[in-house]
Motif scaffolding. Structure first.
Motif, PDB file in Angstrom:
ATOM      1  N   PHE A 191     -15.530 -12.305 -15.512  1.00 15.01           N
ATOM      2  CA  PHE A 191     -16.470 -11.814 -14.510  1.00 15.01           C
ATOM      3  C   PHE A 191     -17.336 -12.930 -13.947  1.00 15.01           C
ATOM      4  O   PHE A 191     -17.605 -12.978 -12.739  1.00 15.01           O
ATOM      5  CB  PHE A 191     -17.346 -10.698 -15.078  1.00 15.01           C
ATOM      6  N   ILE A 192     -17.783 -13.835 -14.803  1.00 18.29           N
ATOM      7  CA  ILE A 192     -18.609 -14.954 -14.324  1.00 18.29           C
ATOM      8  C   ILE A 192     -17.787 -15.851 -13.406  1.00 18.29           C
ATOM      9  O   ILE A 192     -18.287 -16.308 -12.372  1.00 18.29           O
ATOM     10  CB  ILE A 192     -19.204 -15.739 -15.512  1.00 18.29           C
ATOM     11  N   ASN A 193     -16.539 -16.106 -13.747  1.00 21.36           N
ATOM     12  CA  ASN A 193     -15.679 -16.909 -12.873  1.00 21.36           C
ATOM     13  C   ASN A 193     -15.462 -16.234 -11.524  1.00 21.36           C
ATOM     14  O   ASN A 193     -15.501 -16.887 -10.474  1.00 21.36           O
ATOM     15  CB  ASN A 193     -14.339 -17.195 -13.544  1.00 21.36           C
ATOM     16  N   GLN A 194     -15.251 -14.925 -11.527  1.00 19.29           N
ATOM     17  CA  GLN A 194     -15.070 -14.192 -10.274  1.00 19.29           C
ATOM     18  C   GLN A 194     -16.360 -14.213  -9.452  1.00 19.29           C
ATOM     19  O   GLN A 194     -16.325 -14.410  -8.228  1.00 19.29           O
ATOM     20  CB  GLN A 194     -14.657 -12.749 -10.553  1.00 19.29           C
ATOM     21  N   LEU A 195     -17.487 -14.009 -10.114  1.00 15.89           N
ATOM     22  CA  LEU A 195     -18.774 -14.045  -9.423  1.00 15.89           C
ATOM     23  C   LEU A 195     -19.020 -15.419  -8.810  1.00 15.89           C
ATOM     24  O   LEU A 195     -19.436 -15.533  -7.650  1.00 15.89           O
ATOM     25  CB  LEU A 195     -19.903 -13.681 -10.394  1.00 15.89           C
ATOM     26  N   THR A 196     -18.732 -16.467  -9.568  1.00 17.76           N
ATOM     27  CA  THR A 196     -18.921 -17.830  -9.074  1.00 17.76           C
ATOM     28  C   THR A 196     -18.055 -18.078  -7.842  1.00 17.76           C
ATOM     29  O   THR A 196     -18.531 -18.636  -6.845  1.00 17.76           O
ATOM     30  CB  THR A 196     -18.578 -18.855 -10.177  1.00 17.76           C
ATOM     31  N   ALA A 197     -16.812 -17.659  -7.884  1.00 19.15           N
ATOM     32  CA  ALA A 197     -15.910 -17.868  -6.746  1.00 19.15           C
ATOM     33  C   ALA A 197     -16.412 -17.129  -5.512  1.00 19.15           C
ATOM     34  O   ALA A 197     -16.408 -17.686  -4.398  1.00 19.15           O
ATOM     35  CB  ALA A 197     -14.505 -17.406  -7.109  1.00 19.15           C
ATOM     36  N   ARG A 198     -16.870 -15.909  -5.676  1.00 20.21           N
ATOM     37  CA  ARG A 198     -17.345 -15.127  -4.524  1.00 20.21           C
ATOM     38  C   ARG A 198     -18.655 -15.661  -3.982  1.00 20.21           C
ATOM     39  O   ARG A 198     -18.873 -15.699  -2.763  1.00 20.21           O
ATOM     40  CB  ARG A 198     -17.475 -13.665  -4.915  1.00 20.21           C
ATOM     41  N   VAL A 199     -19.546 -16.077  -4.863  1.00 19.68           N
ATOM     42  CA  VAL A 199     -20.828 -16.632  -4.403  1.00 19.68           C
ATOM     43  C   VAL A 199     -20.592 -17.957  -3.686  1.00 19.68           C
ATOM     44  O   VAL A 199     -21.232 -18.229  -2.665  1.00 19.68           O
ATOM     45  CB  VAL A 199     -21.812 -16.788  -5.585  1.00 19.68           C
ATOM     46  N   GLU A 200     -19.684 -18.776  -4.166  1.00 20.24           N
ATOM     47  CA  GLU A 200     -19.389 -20.054  -3.499  1.00 20.24           C
ATOM     48  C   GLU A 200     -18.817 -19.837  -2.099  1.00 20.24           C
ATOM     49  O   GLU A 200     -19.035 -20.652  -1.210  1.00 20.24           O
ATOM     50  CB  GLU A 200     -18.429 -20.893  -4.345  1.00 20.24           C
ATOM     51  N   GLN A 201     -18.088 -18.755  -1.890  1.00 20.56           N
ATOM     52  CA  GLN A 201     -17.570 -18.447  -0.562  1.00 20.56           C
ATOM     53  C   GLN A 201     -18.697 -18.042   0.380  1.00 20.56           C
ATOM     54  O   GLN A 201     -18.710 -18.436   1.548  1.00 20.56           O
ATOM     55  CB  GLN A 201     -16.548 -17.307  -0.627  1.00 20.56           C
ATOM     56  N   MET A 202     -19.630 -17.253  -0.110  1.00 21.09           N
ATOM     57  CA  MET A 202     -20.705 -16.735   0.736  1.00 21.09           C
ATOM     58  C   MET A 202     -21.870 -17.721   0.880  1.00 21.09           C
ATOM     59  O   MET A 202     -22.424 -17.869   1.959  1.00 21.09           O
ATOM     60  CB  MET A 202     -21.240 -15.425   0.147  1.00 21.09           C
ATOM     61  N   MET A 203     -22.234 -18.352  -0.228  1.00 24.80           N
ATOM     62  CA  MET A 203     -23.381 -19.275  -0.240  1.00 24.80           C
ATOM     63  C   MET A 203     -22.994 -20.537  -1.022  1.00 24.80           C
ATOM     64  O   MET A 203     -23.229 -20.616  -2.224  1.00 24.80           O
ATOM     65  CB  MET A 203     -24.586 -18.611  -0.904  1.00 24.80           C
ATOM     66  N   PRO A 204     -22.390 -21.513  -0.345  1.00 27.46           N
ATOM     67  CA  PRO A 204     -21.866 -22.687  -1.053  1.00 27.46           C
ATOM     68  C   PRO A 204     -22.909 -23.479  -1.843  1.00 27.46           C
ATOM     69  O   PRO A 204     -22.586 -24.061  -2.868  1.00 27.46           O
ATOM     70  CB  PRO A 204     -21.273 -23.555   0.056  1.00 27.46           C
TER      71      PRO A 204
END
Length: 97
Positions: A61-74
């Motif tokens: 879940f943390i890896n998925q959250l990190t990937a999605r946050v990096e897409q939206m807010m690098p």
């Protein structure tokens, strides 16, 4: 009697002492069968497996959250080294779109 040497390995003398004691117990028929307490051990196994599964899910879940946050807010992951911290999660929760 200390049964380890400088490398923390049992010395051959310890094996001889252990073998002698086991032979005496067997000869005197004082060996008792090992009684395993099945319920507590099984509960511990289930608890250990569950903990491992939960830890694995958390990492996923943390890896998925990190990937999605990096897409939206690098730059967000550069500001917060631990994306799963209370502050980071509170900001993400408050400013979600």
């Amino acid at each position: 009697m200390v049964c380890t040497n400088d490398t923390n390995e049992p010395s051959p003398l310890c094996y001889e002492v252990d073998a002698r004691e086991l032979a005496e117990l067997y000869f005197l028929r004082e060996l008792k069968p090992f009684e395993q307490h099945d319920i507590p051990i099984e509960n511990l196994r289930v608890l250990s497996r569950t903990y491992a599964n939960v830890a694995e899910q958390r990492v996923t879940f943390i890896n998925q959250l990190t990937a999605r946050v990096e897409q939206m807010m690098p730059r967000f992951t550069k500001l917060f080294s631990d994306i799963a911290s209370k502050t980071s999660l509170a900001l993400l929760e408050k400013y979600t779109s």
